[in-house]
Design an enzyme around this catalytic site. Structure first.
Site, PDB file in Angstrom:
ATOM      1  N   ILE A  85       0.843  -1.194   0.000  1.00 13.04           N
ATOM      2  CA  ILE A  85       0.000   0.000   0.000  1.00 13.04           C
ATOM      3  C   ILE A  85       0.880   1.246   0.000  1.00 13.04           C
ATOM      4  CG2 ILE A  85      -0.243  -0.035   2.529  1.00 13.04           C
ATOM      5  CD1 ILE A  85      -3.176   1.012   2.032  1.00 13.04           C
ATOM      6  N   CYS A  86       0.449   2.228  -0.749  1.00 12.20           N
ATOM      7  CA  CYS A  86       1.200   3.468  -0.896  1.00 12.20           C
ATOM      8  C   CYS A  86       0.711   4.486   0.138  1.00 12.20           C
ATOM      9  CB  CYS A  86       0.993   3.993  -2.319  1.00 12.20           C
ATOM     10  SG  CYS A  86       1.971   5.435  -2.696  1.00 12.20           S
ATOM     11  N   VAL A  87       1.367   4.521   1.294  1.00  8.15           N
ATOM     12  CA  VAL A  87       1.064   5.551   2.289  1.00  8.15           C
ATOM     13  C   VAL A  87       2.382   6.134   2.792  1.00  8.15           C
ATOM     14  CG1 VAL A  87      -1.238   4.828   3.054  1.00  8.15           C
ATOM     15  CG2 VAL A  87       0.736   3.793   4.096  1.00  8.15           C
TER      16      VAL A  87
END
Length: 150
Positions: A85-87
Site C-alpha cells: 500500500i502506498c502511504v
C-alpha cells in the site's frame, strides 16, 4: 526488548479503543507479525468486502516503520499487485512517535477512499480519474470475486 514493550502497549491501546471495522490478531509465536482485516465502509467502492493484510514489524520498531502487504486482491490505485500500500507514513514520513493505531486508521482510510494521487497502480488511477463508473464496476467485481464477506 524495547520493541515488545512498545507492542504490548500498542495492543493494549487497540483493545481498549478498537477501530471500528478493523481487526488485529497478533501471531502468538511471533509478536512482530500481525494478521489484520478491514471491513470496507458502506460508502466505499469496496462495500460488502473484508480485506486481509499482514502487518510485519521490524525488530528495530519503533525506529523503523512496519511493512504492510494485503493478502486479498483489490482493484485499488494505491495498492499494487503484490499487496503493498502506498502511504507516506510507512515510507519517508515514519517517526518513532507514530502509533500503530494511527497507521491502521490511515490504511483503513486509504482502502475506503481510493485516490488517483500518488498511485502504485497508475492505470487504475487514470481510470478512477477519467472513467469513474468503470472503476466502480471493476472495484465491485473484484470485491465480489476476491474479498471475504461478513
Amino acid at each position: 526488548m524495547a520493541a515488545l514493550r512498545r507492542l504490548n502497549k500498542e495492543l493494549s491501546d487497540l483493545r481498549s479503543r478498537p477501530i471500528e471495522g478493523l481487526t488485529v490478531t497478533p501471531d502468538e509465536e511471533n509478536m512482530l507479525h500481525w494478521k489484520c482485516s478491514i471491513k470496507a465502509a458502506p460508502d466505499s467502492p469496496y462495500k460488502g468486502g473484508i480485506f486481509h493484510f499482514n502487518l510485519d514489524l521490524p525488530t528495530e520498531f519503533p525506529f523503523k516503520a512496519p511493512s504492510v502487504a494485503f493478502t486479498t486482491k483489490i482493484y485499488h490505485p494505491g495498492i499494487d499487485e503484490e499487496g503493498h500500500i502506498c502511504v507516506p507514513i510507512l515510507r519517508d514520513q515514519w517517526k518513532p512517535t507514530v502509533t500503530l493505531s494511527s497507521v491502521l486508521a490511515i490504511i483503513q482510510e486509504k482502502l475506503n477512499n481510493p485516490s488517483p494521487d500518488d498511485p502504485f497502480e497508475p492505470d487504475i488511477a487514470v481510470q478512477l480519474k477519467n472513467d469513474h463508473n468503470k472503476f466502480l464496476a471493476t472495484a465491485k467485481e473484484w470485491t465480489k470475486k476476491y474479498a471475504s464477506t461478513p
